[in-house]
Scaffold this active site. Structure first.
Site, PDB file in Angstrom:
ATOM      1  N   HIS A   1      16.534   3.373   9.789  1.00 40.15           N
ATOM      2  CA  HIS A   1      16.159   2.795   8.244  1.00 40.15           C
ATOM      3  C   HIS A   1      15.652   4.089   7.481  1.00 40.15           C
ATOM      4  O   HIS A   1      14.807   4.695   7.988  1.00 40.15           O
ATOM      5  CB  HIS A   1      15.235   1.769   8.547  1.00 40.15           C
ATOM      6  CG  HIS A   1      14.707   1.365   7.390  1.00 40.15           C
ATOM      7  ND1 HIS A   1      15.320   0.873   6.370  1.00 40.15           N
ATOM      8  CD2 HIS A   1      13.389   1.035   7.090  1.00 40.15           C
ATOM      9  CE1 HIS A   1      14.572   0.484   5.528  1.00 40.15           C
ATOM     10  NE2 HIS A   1      13.177   0.314   5.729  1.00 40.15           N
TER      11      HIS A   1
ATOM     12  N   CYS B   1      13.601  -5.457   5.911  1.00 41.55           N
ATOM     13  CA  CYS B   1      14.440  -4.288   6.141  1.00 41.55           C
ATOM     14  C   CYS B   1      15.157  -4.343   7.439  1.00 41.55           C
ATOM     15  O   CYS B   1      16.142  -3.816   7.535  1.00 41.55           O
ATOM     16  CB  CYS B   1      13.509  -2.769   6.324  1.00 41.55           C
ATOM     17  SG  CYS B   1      12.478  -2.828   5.007  1.00 41.55           S
TER      18      CYS B   1
ATOM     19  N   ASN C   1      14.348   3.780  -0.378  1.00 38.27           N
ATOM     20  CA  ASN C   1      14.287   2.586   0.438  1.00 38.27           C
ATOM     21  C   ASN C   1      15.080   1.383   0.089  1.00 38.27           C
ATOM     22  O   ASN C   1      14.258   0.523  -0.928  1.00 38.27           O
ATOM     23  CB  ASN C   1      12.669   2.212   1.234  1.00 38.27           C
ATOM     24  CG  ASN C   1      12.614   1.278   2.012  1.00 38.27           C
ATOM     25  OD1 ASN C   1      13.629   0.520   2.329  1.00 38.27           O
ATOM     26  ND2 ASN C   1      11.249   0.960   2.773  1.00 38.27           N
TER      27      ASN C   1
HETATM   28  O1  UT7 Z   1      10.800  -0.239   4.780  1.00 38.84           O
HETATM   29  C1  UT7 Z   1       9.700  -0.905   5.535  1.00 38.84           C
HETATM   30  C2  UT7 Z   1       8.915   0.112   6.211  1.00 38.84           C
HETATM   31  N1  UT7 Z   1       8.041   0.593   5.050  1.00 38.84           N
HETATM   32  C3  UT7 Z   1       7.643   2.083   5.302  1.00 38.84           C
HETATM   33  O2  UT7 Z   1       7.853   2.628   6.579  1.00 38.84           O
HETATM   34  C4  UT7 Z   1       6.693   2.676   4.400  1.00 38.84           C
HETATM   35  C5  UT7 Z   1       5.487   3.135   5.288  1.00 38.84           C
HETATM   36  N2  UT7 Z   1       4.741   4.085   4.699  1.00 38.84           N
HETATM   37  C6  UT7 Z   1       5.039   5.198   4.020  1.00 38.84           C
HETATM   38  O3  UT7 Z   1       5.791   5.691   3.805  1.00 38.84           O
HETATM   39  C7  UT7 Z   1       3.556   6.071   3.334  1.00 38.84           C
HETATM   40  O4  UT7 Z   1       2.506   5.372   3.790  1.00 38.84           O
HETATM   41  C8  UT7 Z   1       3.932   6.032   1.898  1.00 38.84           C
HETATM   42  C9  UT7 Z   1       4.652   6.937   1.400  1.00 38.84           C
HETATM   43  C10 UT7 Z   1       3.881   4.589   1.109  1.00 38.84           C
HETATM   44  C11 UT7 Z   1       2.250   6.578   1.605  1.00 38.84           C
HETATM   45  O5  UT7 Z   1       2.187   8.154   1.990  1.00 38.84           O
HETATM   46  P1  UT7 Z   1       0.764   8.481   2.412  1.00 38.84           P
HETATM   47  O6  UT7 Z   1       1.192   9.697   3.002  1.00 38.84           O
HETATM   48  O7  UT7 Z   1       0.586   7.181   3.611  1.00 38.84           O
HETATM   49  O8  UT7 Z   1      -0.363   8.374   1.547  1.00 38.84           O
HETATM   50  P2  UT7 Z   1      -1.613   7.399   1.206  1.00 38.84           P
HETATM   51  O9  UT7 Z   1      -1.272   5.953   0.987  1.00 38.84           O
HETATM   52  O10 UT7 Z   1      -2.411   7.505   2.533  1.00 38.84           O
HETATM   53  O11 UT7 Z   1      -2.064   7.961   0.009  1.00 38.84           O
HETATM   54  C12 UT7 Z   1      -2.507   9.498   0.041  1.00 38.84           C
HETATM   55  C13 UT7 Z   1      -2.894   9.685  -1.323  1.00 38.84           C
HETATM   56  C14 UT7 Z   1      -3.822   8.878  -1.996  1.00 38.84           C
HETATM   57  O12 UT7 Z   1      -4.877   9.405  -2.748  1.00 38.84           O
HETATM   58  P3  UT7 Z   1      -6.358   9.887  -2.351  1.00 38.84           P
HETATM   59  O13 UT7 Z   1      -6.875   8.478  -1.778  1.00 38.84           O
HETATM   60  O14 UT7 Z   1      -6.140  10.847  -1.156  1.00 38.84           O
HETATM   61  O15 UT7 Z   1      -6.908  10.537  -3.295  1.00 38.84           O
HETATM   62  C15 UT7 Z   1      -2.882   7.868  -3.123  1.00 38.84           C
HETATM   63  O16 UT7 Z   1      -3.784   7.329  -3.902  1.00 38.84           O
HETATM   64  O17 UT7 Z   1      -1.703   9.947  -2.415  1.00 38.84           O
HETATM   65  C16 UT7 Z   1      -1.918   9.128  -3.120  1.00 38.84           C
HETATM   66  N3  UT7 Z   1      -0.818   8.577  -3.830  1.00 38.84           N
HETATM   67  C17 UT7 Z   1       0.001   9.028  -4.656  1.00 38.84           C
HETATM   68  N4  UT7 Z   1      -0.081  10.350  -5.427  1.00 38.84           N
HETATM   69  C18 UT7 Z   1       1.081  10.425  -6.146  1.00 38.84           C
HETATM   70  C19 UT7 Z   1      -0.227   7.458  -3.644  1.00 38.84           C
HETATM   71  N5  UT7 Z   1       0.954   7.113  -4.080  1.00 38.84           N
HETATM   72  C20 UT7 Z   1       1.148   8.263  -4.789  1.00 38.84           C
HETATM   73  C21 UT7 Z   1       2.129   8.544  -5.610  1.00 38.84           C
HETATM   74  N6  UT7 Z   1       1.990   9.939  -6.275  1.00 38.84           N
HETATM   75  N7  UT7 Z   1       3.192   7.899  -5.947  1.00 38.84           N
END
Ligand code: UT7
Length: 329
Positions: free
Chosen positions: A256, A116, A286
């Protein structure tokens, strides 16, 4: 303002594929919801390349628009740098295909791989190349078809990414406008947190690596999130220090576009109110190295960015890589 700019951005352009994928479309593909995606990321739509469209197509389209605005002919280009992790082929460089497509017959063309952060790395490199006096006119492009590396069954990643390209033509500064300073950094110890492991020398493509889905983007989202906020905040602080400027002197911050919550946290830590922060993640997702140059081009074309404005751009990505730049327009 203390630093005298060496190079300036004289033209911008961007390009996205025609197909739009909404959160509602994704609801039909994986176990997700428009509510979750909107609240956790800020994304509503993203552009997706149709089969047959390659990264150099988007890059060339963006480049021709930037050249037109800059009133620079392709044959006048000395250098083409493409920042991408989703090049047309493994080699040669996507920049060489762009050179061929736009007929930039006199340019040296190469890619850089900084995920990125590739656009900010390219801007830094272009500035240094112009500083060397060996190169006068440089085209930099951030371009990706990230959806070519997306596992459409993995809800953790498939909702996040989009395709597109953004280009800048860069020439020696007029002494007033241009790149005030840039800051770039990396930490390879954390490479495993955001990677596409398959297809390289470590895991060459074969049936086994495909079964293991190594050709797709793997990301430890929560860890990446934490580092993104920390490193982007550090980048803002460093680049302001280098320029001897305060947050109040920044007219527009272009971060970004990876997650609205990362953007808001970075802006808050930087002391820059959201009214002065560009957000377009809702419509693009993204797009990796393309995200800042697409946003920059949009801001210029819709009047959000005006002549005389000072812009701070800041990024974080796989590697880890991160960085920032302050540019006066
Ligand atoms: O460009 C390079 C840099 N990239 C980034 O900066 C991305 C950085 N990371 C993020 O933006 C976030 O971590 C994400 C958007 C990828 C994920 O958000 P989060 O708030 O960190 O969610 P999480 O991974 O902690 O997941 C929370 C819950 C999980 O369920 P449980 O285990 O709590 O039951 C996931 O399974 O959300 C669930 N989950 C979803 N639910 C519905 C993960 N993806 C989805 C989804 N829809 N698409």
């Amino acid at each position: 303002m203390k630093n005298k700019p060496i190079s300036m951005i004289v033209g911008t352009g961007s390009s996205v594929p025609s197909k739009v994928l909404s959160n509602f479309d994704l609801e039909k593909m994986v176990d997700t919801s428009d509510k979750w995606i909107t609240e956790r990321t800020g994304i509503k739509y993203r552009y997706i390349a149709n089969n047959g469209v390659v990264t150099s197509d988007l890059c060339s389209d963006a480049a021709l628009k930037a050249l037109e605005e800059a009133k620079v002919l392709p044959k006048e280009l000395d250098v083409i740098i493409v920042a991408t992790v989703t090049g047309d082929v493994k080699f040669p460089a996507t920049a060489c295909y762009v050179q061929q497509k736009i007929k930039a017959v006199n340019a040296v063309a190469f890619d850089i791989s900084a995920a990125c952060s590739g656009y900010i790395y390219s801007l830094t490199l272009a500035n240094q190349m112009i500083m060397s006096n060996n190169f006068k006119t440089v085209l930099i492009i951030g371009g990706e078809i990230l959806t070519s590396m997306v596992d459409w069954t993995d809800r953790n990643t498939c909702v996040l990414f989009g395709d597109g390209a953004g280009a800048n033509v860069i020439k020696p500064s007029d002494g007033e406008k241009g790149v005030i300073t840039t800051y770039i950094k990396s930490d390879g110890q954390l490479a495993h947190l955001l990677t596409t492991p398959g297809g390289g020398s470590k895991f060459p493509i074969n049936h086994r690596t495909v079964e293991q889905k190594l050709q797709f983007i793997h990301m430890e989202g929560r860890e990446v999130f934490k580092h993104a906020v920390k490193c982007m905040s550090e980048s803002v602080e460093k680049v302001l220090q280098q320029a001897n400027m305060s947050p109040e002197e920044i007219d527009l911050m272009i971060p970004h576009q990876a997650n609205i919550r990362i953007i808001e946290a970075t802006a808050k830590r930087a002391g820059i109110p959201m009214e002065r922060v560009l957000v377009n993640i809702d419509r693009y997702g993204n797009t990796s190295s393309a995200s800042i140059p697409i946003a920059l081009d949009e801001a210029k074309r819709n009047g959000r960015l005006k002549e005389g404005d000072t812009v701070l751009m800041v990024v974080f990505g796989g590697g880890f890589t991160w960085g920032s730049a302050i540019v006066k327009f």
